[in-house]
Design a protein around this motif. Sequence first.
Motif, PDB file in Angstrom:
ATOM      1  N   VAL A 161     -14.158  89.760 -58.600  1.00 34.73           N
ATOM      2  CA  VAL A 161     -14.195  89.244 -59.953  1.00 34.73           C
ATOM      3  C   VAL A 161     -12.837  89.376 -61.001  1.00 34.73           C
ATOM      4  O   VAL A 161     -12.736  88.484 -61.533  1.00 34.73           O
ATOM      5  N   LEU A 162     -12.396  90.439 -60.927  1.00 34.80           N
ATOM      6  CA  LEU A 162     -11.489  90.976 -61.890  1.00 34.80           C
ATOM      7  C   LEU A 162     -10.057  89.982 -61.200  1.00 34.80           C
ATOM      8  O   LEU A 162      -9.318  89.351 -62.250  1.00 34.80           O
ATOM      9  N   ARG A 163     -10.089  89.728 -59.987  1.00 32.90           N
ATOM     10  CA  ARG A 163      -8.799  88.777 -59.474  1.00 32.90           C
ATOM     11  C   ARG A 163      -8.933  87.631 -60.052  1.00 32.90           C
ATOM     12  O   ARG A 163      -8.067  86.796 -60.479  1.00 32.90           O
ATOM     13  N   MET A 164     -10.506  86.829 -59.821  1.00 37.93           N
ATOM     14  CA  MET A 164     -10.736  85.561 -60.543  1.00 37.93           C
ATOM     15  C   MET A 164     -10.240  85.348 -61.834  1.00 37.93           C
ATOM     16  O   MET A 164      -9.647  84.514 -62.530  1.00 37.93           O
ATOM     17  N   GLU A 222      -6.779  85.162 -62.138  1.00 37.87           N
ATOM     18  CA  GLU A 222      -6.191  84.026 -61.672  1.00 37.87           C
ATOM     19  C   GLU A 222      -6.643  82.635 -62.610  1.00 37.87           C
ATOM     20  O   GLU A 222      -5.764  81.548 -62.481  1.00 37.87           O
ATOM     21  N   CYS A 223      -7.442  82.806 -63.442  1.00 35.54           N
ATOM     22  CA  CYS A 223      -7.972  81.730 -64.440  1.00 35.54           C
ATOM     23  C   CYS A 223      -7.205  82.027 -65.711  1.00 35.54           C
ATOM     24  O   CYS A 223      -7.776  81.341 -66.687  1.00 35.54           O
ATOM     25  N   ASP A 257      -3.232  76.227 -69.046  1.00 35.71           N
ATOM     26  CA  ASP A 257      -3.196  75.000 -69.894  1.00 35.71           C
ATOM     27  C   ASP A 257      -4.309  74.221 -69.833  1.00 35.71           C
ATOM     28  O   ASP A 257      -4.152  73.021 -70.517  1.00 35.71           O
ATOM     29  N   ASP A 258      -5.350  74.457 -69.016  1.00 36.20           N
ATOM     30  CA  ASP A 258      -6.629  73.597 -68.950  1.00 36.20           C
ATOM     31  C   ASP A 258      -8.021  74.815 -68.785  1.00 36.20           C
ATOM     32  O   ASP A 258      -8.245  74.979 -67.899  1.00 36.20           O
ATOM     33  N   PHE A 259      -8.231  74.940 -69.988  1.00 34.54           N
ATOM     34  CA  PHE A 259      -9.338  75.972 -70.296  1.00 34.54           C
ATOM     35  C   PHE A 259     -10.456  75.477 -69.486  1.00 34.54           C
ATOM     36  O   PHE A 259     -11.165  76.495 -68.630  1.00 34.54           O
ATOM     37  N   ASP A 260     -10.920  74.442 -69.511  1.00 40.32           N
ATOM     38  CA  ASP A 260     -12.151  73.931 -68.948  1.00 40.32           C
ATOM     39  C   ASP A 260     -11.832  73.755 -67.569  1.00 40.32           C
ATOM     40  O   ASP A 260     -12.890  74.208 -66.648  1.00 40.32           O
ATOM     41  N   ARG A 285     -13.369  76.472 -62.221  1.00 41.37           N
ATOM     42  CA  ARG A 285     -12.846  77.232 -61.078  1.00 41.37           C
ATOM     43  C   ARG A 285     -13.463  78.460 -61.002  1.00 41.37           C
ATOM     44  O   ARG A 285     -13.938  78.949 -59.943  1.00 41.37           O
ATOM     45  N   MET A 286     -13.565  79.173 -61.991  1.00 45.48           N
ATOM     46  CA  MET A 286     -14.279  80.376 -62.022  1.00 45.48           C
ATOM     47  C   MET A 286     -15.636  80.491 -61.873  1.00 45.48           C
ATOM     48  O   MET A 286     -16.303  81.088 -61.123  1.00 45.48           O
TER      49      MET A 286
END
Length: 111
Positions: A29-32, A35-36, A63-66, A71-72
Amino acid sequence: MQRHGWVIGLCPEKVEEYKRLHAAVWPGVLRMIKECHIQNYSIYLRQIEGKPYLFSYLEYTGDDFDADMARMAADPTTQAWWDHCKPCQVPLPDRAPGEWWATMDEVFHLD
């Protein structure tokens, strides 16, 4: 960099469980989260009129929050983590459609 703040209720009987979960967040979870493009992520607990609420703050550097949030949300480890956390939470009744945590508006910031 974008700053985000959210709020959600917490079931009174789940406060200790929620604290215990977040004292040992799963490495995947921390890694994701990282990564996001999320950094400086904090969750605070506050009692308001006898009810527990959580306030979340994070800084987004991508650059792309959504797209990063999608992805998360698609990550199986994150989904399993949320399966543990969601039963502890009580979404606000006036949150926007599709929100779990209610978005907060920033009214002041100082670097």
